[in-house]
Every structure is written in C-alpha cells, then in structure tokens.
Design an enzyme around this catalytic site. Structure first.
Site, PDB file in Angstrom:
ATOM      1  N   GLU A 132       0.820  -1.221   0.000  1.00 16.21           N
ATOM      2  CA  GLU A 132       0.000   0.000   0.000  1.00 16.21           C
ATOM      3  C   GLU A 132       0.844   1.258   0.000  1.00 16.21           C
ATOM      4  OE1 GLU A 132      -3.919  -1.287   2.603  1.00 16.21           O
ATOM      5  OE2 GLU A 132      -2.516   0.175   3.368  1.00 16.21           O
ATOM      6  N   ILE A 152      -3.836  -5.053  17.243  1.00 19.46           N
ATOM      7  CA  ILE A 152      -4.016  -4.588  18.610  1.00 19.46           C
ATOM      8  C   ILE A 152      -3.927  -5.781  19.561  1.00 19.46           C
ATOM      9  CG2 ILE A 152      -5.691  -3.613  20.242  1.00 19.46           C
ATOM     10  CD1 ILE A 152      -6.624  -1.762  18.001  1.00 19.46           C
TER      11      ILE A 152
END
Length: 526
Positions: A293, A363
C-alpha cells in the site's frame, strides 16, 4: 497559462480556497484525495472548516460527508472533525479529532476494506458524490492531471463526482510524472477482464488522471508539504519481531516453499515494518520486490541499496528527510516505484496471484489466532481495518505482529478471546511478538492455542492463559475450540475496572490493593 496549469479551461478557473469552499452546500458528499498523510488537499479543507464553523455559529445545521483514500492529516480530517460537522466518514482514518468524533457518535464511520471503497462508490451504495477535491502536481496541456504523492481513490472520485476542485501543489516535484500507473478498466456493469498484473513492476494503465473539464469548477494553487512525520527509532521489541520474521523466511526458503528472492512483500506502516525492512537491508536476501500500500523510508533505502528492484503501492508515507530527497530525486525512481489506484494496489485477485507476503500490525490476538486490529475494549475505534484485510485474506503468507504487552506491561496482546474480530483464524497464518513466532498453518484450534501461548504470550500472562485454556477443556459444551464464556472477555473487563489485565494476587485482593482504573482508551497494544 498559470505555472503548472497547462490547459486554458483550467487556468480560467483559478480562485482562492475560500471562494471554492463557498460552493459547498450543507449535506454535500466530498471525495478528498489523500492517503497516509500524502497527496491530500492543503488549503481547501481549512477554508471549508471555517465556512462550517461560521454557519454553525449562526445556528445553522451544516454537515458534510467525507470520503478519502485513507488517513490524511490534521489539515483535513482534523480541522473538519473539530467543527462537529462531519456526519459521515469513509474509509480508514487515524486522526485524533476524527476518532473522537466517531467514538462519541457525531460521525458515522464506515470502516470498509480499502479495496472495497471505490467499488462501493462506483455502485452508488455510499450515495451521490457532489464534489471531488483532489491534489495534483500539474495539469497537462491535454487537460489531464499529473498525480502527486498518493493515488488512493482519486480516479474513482474524479469519475463519479458532479463537480471537481483541483489543488495544484507546487511543493510536489514535477519529476513525479512517470511514477504512476492509473488503470481504468474497472467497469462494474460489463464482464471485466482480469487485471493483467503478474509482477509488481507491470504497467497496465496510463500516467495521468482523465478529467472531464466541464466538471471542473475551481483550481487552487498551493505550495505546501505533505504531513511527513519522522519515524521513531527502532526499539528492541520491533527488532526482535523483525528477527523472528527473517528467520522464518530462511526456514521457508530452505523448505523449498519460498524462492530465494522471496515473494512480493507487503507491510503496514510503523516501527515494526521499518525494523523488518532494516533487517532485510542487512540480510542475504537480494532481488526483492514489493506489492504493498505505502512506500516508507525503509523501502526507499532498500531500493537505493539495490535490494529491492521494484515496489508497487498507492502512496508514499515518508519522513520529512526522505520526502525532501524524493522531491529532489524522483526521476531516478521511474520504473522502480509505481503508484496505483487503491482498488488495484489492494485487489484480492492480484494479491493472490503474486503470493504476496503480508505483514500487518494488530491490537490483540486470541489464543486461537483471531485478530483485532481496529477496536479498543471492543467498542472504541482506533483507526480502522485499512488494507490489512485485503492482504490477509488473499496473501500467500498472512502475518500479524505486535509487542506482547502494552501500557507498562498491564495489557497483554494475547488474550483468551479478542474483544473485536477483524481477521478470523481462517485468515491468520503467522503471529509474531518479541517473545517468538507461532506458525498456525495446518493446526486445529487446540494446537493453535498451545503454540500461541508458548511462543507469543508474555511470561507474565502465560500461566493465566493456560489456566483459561485448561478450564475451557473442562467446562466447554464442546472442546473443538474450548472457551469459558463467562470469562472470555474478563481480561478486558478487568482492564476497564482496574487499569490492568493482570490478576491481583490473593494478598492484594485481601488488602484491597488492586490498582485504580487507568485510561485504557488512548493507545492500542501495537
């Protein structure tokens, strides 16, 4: 002509940002350029925010709907969110003010995969797009736009918007021309051909954006830098995680499952990604490629060192120093760096065809390999899923990484059950913390739990995870995936109540000495 504005109909529409912002009416849907702090409009958002603030001060209900490529900058997401006038936001964001607006219910947030955003816009699911506000490096004499430092969803917004506002930014070097590959064959009605990319270096489109000049209502001339934040020094945890991943590459090459030049690399943004790239610079791996990306500093360094031959992405995400060097030397990277629309850079078909190695932050993960990459305590959005799902589901190798603890050791990144599911166990092949690597390929849930606890959990939490797993074996209705449903999210509840996931010792419980509740809503365990 006016400087970089080479077409007369565009030059005749030059105006100030305030004049352009005056065209926007309440309720407007606006597609902004911008991706990871690169290539976003620099002046129009501030002028629009002032217009919204003035209207709301008069008691008028002035809200807008904001579309972007991904995260932008305080000068866009931040100033607009602070008005209280953003009713809708899509897709990925990372701005503190926008995050607050989403979590307090002011802004409806559609956290879609980045490859899906342009498709949803094209099909009209997200509503009519009134404006496209796009930064460009220049307007060609033919009336097309030379993209700047990101591509993102710009092609889609330019095609779909009723009106177009262009910011021509002279800070962006004109030598960016030639680094972009804008693919247009994405028709949603007719049967589409496969995107003809079988190597990160393939060129399948054109260098510029097509624009209908009749839709252009304003051109704003600017000269302002992207939001280029310096990266933190690589810490020991990041270095250890990178070491585990590089050792895994060696293992796979020796097993004959991976070529010596590896498969194309994808990595998220941040310390761990830069540590991996830095590790590759010192490794024996050569002739690497990347299909990702964003282009970060570490990737530029690998290109300069001859380690990476070509890198394909949709945007830059550079430090100030690296951005300065890119502006001075962009011409040297033609053929080595290719920036594409995000629905091409993140396209599942192309990712799977190239057997991309995807490495993204998380996370938290649970003992069975499910990953939460977006929410704190299950309810508060942090940033968003971005492109991690595009790559994880379709990669040849799907890797998620995180330090094993956060908040001074009070939060474990390995938990009994994740508080929010973004990537299921079916899409997660490898988990890595500084403690070690868990290879989950081909393992049943119970065997997954054993390698995750032993290899990835911090020693301070390992015994408690074993206790949970073993209790699950005793009390679960079925033991294919053992859980204690009454305790599955107890670690998160304890964190909210006491400020720590740690279990209080019996003595502490008797003495009433549990830690006071702490702010656990600001920083994820990554």
């Amino acid at each position: 002509m006016a400087g970089r504005i080479g077409h007369p109909s565009f030059a005749n529409k030059i105006m100030s940002a305030a004049e352009a912002a005056a065209m926007v009416q309440p309720g407007a849907s606006i597609g902004f350029s911008g991706f990871t702090g690169a290539g976003y409009p620099k002046e129009f958002p501030g002028a629009l925010a002032q217009r919204i603030n003035e209207a709301r001060a008069r008691g008028e209900d002035f809200t807008i709907r904001v579309f972007t490529g991904a995260s932008t900058a305080p000068e866009l997401d931040g100033v607009l969110a602070e008005t209280g006038g953003v009713s809708f936001r899509v897709p990925y964001q990372s701005d503190p003010a926008m995050r607050k607006s989403i979590n307090n219910g002011t802004t409806d947030y559609v956290d879609t995969h980045l490859s899906h955003g342009p498709k949803l816009t094209n099909m009209g699911f997200l509503g009519k797009l009134d404006f496209a506000v796009v930064e460009a490096t220049a307007v060609t004499p033919e009336g097309e736009l030379v993209p700047s430092s990101s591509v993102g969803s710009n092609r889609t917004y330019l095609d779909n918007a009723d009106k177009i506002i262009i910011e021509v930014n002279e800070w962006q070097t004109e030598d960016l021309f030639g680094l972009h590959d804008i693919y247009y064959d994405m028709n949603i009605v007719e049967r589409r051909n496969p995107i003809p990319i079988n190597h990160p270096g393939a060129i399948v489109g054109q260098r510029t954006f097509k624009v209908n000049p009749d839709k252009v209502v304003a051109v704003i001339q600017t000269n302002a830098a992207d939001r280029n934040s310096p990266f933190k020094p690589i810490d020991e945890d990041s270095r250890a995680i990178a070491g585990h991943l590089l050792d895994f590459f060696d293992y796979e090459v020796k097993a004959g499952r991976m070529p010596r030049q590896l498969f194309p690399l994808q990595s998220g943004v941040g310390n761990i990604a830069n540590a991996v790239l830095a590790g590759l610079a010192d490794s024996h791996f050569d002739y690497l490629t990347s299909y990702t990306e964003v282009i970060q500093d570490g990737m530029i360094n690998l290109i300069d060192a001859g380690k990476i031959t070509v890198a394909s992405a949709t945007s830059f995400s550079l430090s100030p120093e690296a951005a300065r060097k890119m502006n001075e030397n962009a011409r040297d990277y033609v053929g080595k760096i290719i920036l594409r629309p995000s629905d091409v850079s993140n396209h599942p078909e192309v990712i799977r065809r190239q057997f991309v190695i995807a490495c993204n932050a998380m996370i938290e993960a649970d003992i069975y390999g499910n990953v939460n990459s977006t929410h704190l305590m299950g309810t508060r959005i942090m940033n968003g899923i971005g492109g991690s799902g595009d790559f994880a589901r379709n990669a040849g190798y799907s890797v998620f990484v995180s330090p094993s603890t956060a908040k001074n050791g009070n939060i474990s990144a390995i938990v009994p059950m994740v508080s929010h599911h973004d990537h299921t166990e079916h899409d997660v092949m490898i988990l890595i913390t500084e403690q070690g690597l868990a290879d989950l390929r081909g393992l049943s849930p119970r065997k997954r739990a054993k390698v995750v606890i032993e290899n990835c959990a911090h020693p301070d939490f390992r015994e408690a995870l074993w206790d949970y797993y073993n209790e699950g074996l005793r009390v679960s209705n079925g033991i294919h995936t053992p859980h204690v449903l009454t305790k599955a999210l107890s670690w998160h509840q304890r964190l909210l109540e006491t400020g720590s996931m740690r279990q209080a010792s019996p003595a502490a419980q008797v003495d009433g000495a549990e830690a006071p509740a702490a702010d656990v809503q600001a920083t994820p365990a990554k």
